[in-house]
Design an enzyme around this catalytic site. Structure first.
Site, mmCIF file in Angstrom:
data_model
loop_
_atom_site.group_PDB
_atom_site.id
_atom_site.type_symbol
_atom_site.label_atom_id
_atom_site.label_comp_id
_atom_site.label_asym_id
_atom_site.label_seq_id
_atom_site.Cartn_x
_atom_site.Cartn_y
_atom_site.Cartn_z
ATOM 1 N N ASN A 163 0.853 -1.193 0.000
ATOM 2 C CA ASN A 163 0.000 0.000 0.000
ATOM 3 C C ASN A 163 0.888 1.242 0.000
ATOM 4 O O ASN A 163 2.115 1.144 0.023
ATOM 5 C CB ASN A 163 -0.966 -0.020 1.195
ATOM 6 C CG ASN A 163 -0.223 -0.060 2.502
ATOM 7 O OD1 ASN A 163 0.511 0.869 2.844
ATOM 8 N ND2 ASN A 163 -0.374 -1.153 3.248
ATOM 9 N N ASP A 172 -4.309 -6.221 5.095
ATOM 10 C CA ASP A 172 -5.314 -7.063 5.741
ATOM 11 C C ASP A 172 -5.239 -8.510 5.270
ATOM 12 O O ASP A 172 -5.618 -9.421 5.995
ATOM 13 C CB ASP A 172 -6.720 -6.501 5.442
ATOM 14 C CG ASP A 172 -6.949 -5.169 6.131
ATOM 15 O OD1 ASP A 172 -6.404 -4.993 7.245
ATOM 16 O OD2 ASP A 172 -7.638 -4.300 5.571
ATOM 17 N N PRO A 230 -3.114 -11.732 10.510
ATOM 18 C CA PRO A 230 -3.464 -11.467 11.916
ATOM 19 C C PRO A 230 -3.553 -9.970 12.146
ATOM 20 O O PRO A 230 -2.864 -9.198 11.480
ATOM 21 C CB PRO A 230 -2.277 -12.064 12.685
ATOM 22 C CG PRO A 230 -1.146 -12.076 11.705
ATOM 23 C CD PRO A 230 -1.762 -12.271 10.344
ATOM 24 N N ASP A 231 -4.399 -9.559 13.063
ATOM 25 C CA ASP A 231 -4.534 -8.135 13.388
ATOM 26 C C ASP A 231 -3.675 -7.837 14.616
ATOM 27 O O ASP A 231 -3.980 -8.296 15.731
ATOM 28 C CB ASP A 231 -6.005 -7.791 13.641
ATOM 29 C CG ASP A 231 -6.210 -6.279 13.689
ATOM 30 O OD1 ASP A 231 -5.503 -5.606 14.467
ATOM 31 O OD2 ASP A 231 -7.060 -5.775 12.928
HETATM 32 N N1 CTP Z 1 -3.791 -3.016 12.166
HETATM 33 C C1 CTP Z 1 -2.987 -4.004 12.670
HETATM 34 N N2 CTP Z 1 -2.934 -5.223 12.047
HETATM 35 C C2 CTP Z 1 -3.672 -5.452 10.965
HETATM 36 C C3 CTP Z 1 -4.508 -4.444 10.425
HETATM 37 C C4 CTP Z 1 -4.536 -3.218 11.062
HETATM 38 O O1 CTP Z 1 -2.311 -3.779 13.669
HETATM 39 N N3 CTP Z 1 -3.602 -6.649 10.372
HETATM 40 C C5 CTP Z 1 -3.857 -1.720 12.879
HETATM 41 C C6 CTP Z 1 -3.221 -0.563 12.153
HETATM 42 O O2 CTP Z 1 -1.857 -0.437 12.492
HETATM 43 C C7 CTP Z 1 -4.044 0.596 12.682
HETATM 44 C C8 CTP Z 1 -5.410 -0.005 12.919
HETATM 45 O O3 CTP Z 1 -5.207 -1.409 13.017
HETATM 46 O O4 CTP Z 1 -3.572 1.041 13.924
HETATM 47 C C9 CTP Z 1 -6.432 0.272 11.875
HETATM 48 O O5 CTP Z 1 -5.951 -0.051 10.602
HETATM 49 P P1 CTP Z 1 -6.911 0.040 9.350
HETATM 50 O O6 CTP Z 1 -6.175 -0.459 8.141
HETATM 51 O O7 CTP Z 1 -7.517 1.407 9.296
HETATM 52 O O8 CTP Z 1 -8.032 -0.970 9.829
HETATM 53 P P2 CTP Z 1 -8.579 -2.287 9.220
HETATM 54 O O9 CTP Z 1 -8.743 -3.261 10.323
HETATM 55 O O10 CTP Z 1 -7.752 -2.724 8.081
HETATM 56 O O11 CTP Z 1 -10.030 -1.850 8.790
HETATM 57 P P3 CTP Z 1 -10.617 -1.480 7.337
HETATM 58 O O12 CTP Z 1 -9.632 -1.940 6.311
HETATM 59 O O13 CTP Z 1 -11.894 -2.235 7.299
HETATM 60 O O14 CTP Z 1 -10.823 0.014 7.364
#
Ligand code: CTP
Length: 398
Positions: A210, A278, A305-306
């Site tokens: 990205n 993601d 993983p998040d």
């Molecule tokens: N984040 C993370 N690990 C992931 C995805 C996101 O730690 N796999 C963290 C990012 O560092 C940020 C927050 O989550 O602090 C939000 O990231 P964002 O990309 O806005 O959220 P998403 O969960 O990807 O939501 P969406 O794509 O649906 O907006």
């Protein structure tokens, strides 16, 4: 802590000279003494009267005023301050500094000083990109000159790109760091920061990524370190130099970022500023995919993983007391970001609207959301956002 220190501020000739006036106010309100030198070109943009009124001191403009040594010799002037700051540092001033020319008061002082020098370059984007300026910059850096900015953005000349001078707040932060001052209210705290994009391989030569530049995350890491925190920066692939005073661990993929983040715990706080992919490709190829195999090919994606949600959900005792996430949104920023904070279980979320050039740019406009509500911050440089966030973190942990 820097109260009582002093700065020799050289104001060069560029439109950005007006920002030097704001900088003088910031320095004075921090109790830092400011003695000013206005170059001949600088005097075309700001007047000695405004500079003198704000600094509360005589403004020096002419070498020959000083050479009779009646009040203060130029050698003494160049060494009396703790730091020499050039704002704005024009292409011409940088060239003269690199060449060691001394044909006016400012350049003579820069050659004669035995103090650290900090410059805030400002010029047209083509002048900045020119090989001559870049060579001068490299020379100055090698000699230990510190550089703040320039930022990327709309310029007074109507063009867009790098060359716009850093905002006064960012220059002020850089000065504080150089003076070894600034509040050290995070001393003894350990903070982990994730930053940058992740690269998810498709095959050995291709990946999904990205537009994140890592600038905001690195600025946060630097601002926390400047306040005395021990900072571990987990950075995806970026084109920036690792920030000084920060332990940087480089990773490529989301899974590596997750492992590195968990390995860096325990910590007093975690700030997830990374733009983590993601999804990753389910079965990344070991060998380069050939064009002939490509038609009609589709990639199967599996969820990564998040990191933010995982850290936020750690059991009590393991969970850092403060977990901060970022939310990059392009619409309904507050609503989406608030929902994201709840869903991921973090304490604060820094929401930004990335629909307008935030990714890769130098400015950010954010809203900080916590359990108590939301706080809109004005549009400012990423360094200034980082500084303010570091201050908020320090206050929360006090
Ligand atoms: N984040 C993370 N690990 C992931 C995805 C996101 O730690 N796999 C963290 C990012 O560092 C940020 C927050 O989550 O602090 C939000 O990231 P964002 O990309 O806005 O959220 P998403 O969960 O990807 O939501 P969406 O794509 O649906 O907006």
């Amino acid at each position: 802590m820097q109260a009582g220190k002093s700065v020799l501020l050289i104001i060069g000739g560029g439109v950005a000279a007006y920002k030097a006036l704001l900088l003088i106010r910031l320095l004075k309100s921090a109790g830092i003494g400011v003695r000013t030198v206005l170059t001949k070109a600088g005097g075309q943009f700001v007047t000695p009267l405004s500079v003198g009124a704000l600094s509360g001191e005589k403004v020096f403009t002419d070498l020959f005023d000083l050479t009779d040594e009646a009040e203060m010799g130029h050698i003494q002037l160049s060494r009396a301050a703790d730091l020499v700051v050039v704002v704005p540092a024009t292409a011409d001033l940088m060239a003269k500094m690199a060449a060691g020319l001394a044909d006016d008061l400012a350049t003579t002082l820069l050659l004669a000083t035995d103090k650290d020098v900090l410059i805030a370059p400002a010029m047209n984007v083509r002048m900045w990109d020119h090989a001559a300026t870049q060579a001068n910059l490299a020379t100055l850096r090698v000699r230990g000159v510190s550089v703040v900015g320039p930022d990327e953005g709309d310029m007074a000349c109507g063009e867009y790109g790098p060359g716009r001078m850093a905002e006064p707040e960012a220059i002020f932060t850089a000065i504080q760091a150089k003076l070894g001052g600034g509040p050290r209210d995070l001393a003894g705290r350990r903070i982990v920061v994730t930053s940058g994009p992740t690269h998810e391989p498709i095959d050995p030569v291709r990946y999904i990524a990205n537009r994140s530049s890592g600038k905001q995350g690195q600025a946060v890491a630097s601002a926390l370190a400047a306040r005395g925190a021990e900072v571990v920066l987990i950075s995806g692939p970026v084109r920036l130099d690792p920030p000084p005073g920060v332990e940087t661990r480089k990773v490529e993929t989301a899974r590596e970022m997750m492992a590195a983040t968990l390995a860096a715990l325990p910590a007093d706080a975690v700030v997830c500023a990374a733009a983590v992919a993601d999804y990753r490709v389910a079965d990344a190829a070991d060998q380069k995919l050939k064009k002939a195999d490509g038609a009609g090919r589709s990639l199967t994606l599996v969820e990564n993983p998040d990191i933010l949600a995982t850290v936020s959900a750690l059991p009590q005792g393991e969970r850092p007391p403060l977990v901060v996430g970022f939310a990059a949104e392009t619409q309904d920023v507050i609503a989406y970001a608030s929902a994201k904070r709840e869903r991921k279980g973090c304490d604060w979320i820094v929401a930004n609207d990335v629909s307008q050039g935030v990714f890769g740019g130098d400015e950010n406009r954010v809203t900080v959301i916590d359990a108590g509500g939301s706080e809109d911050w004005p549009r400012m440089g990423k360094d200034a956002v980082a500084e303010r966030l570091a201050g908020r973190i320090a206050k929360a942990m006090a």
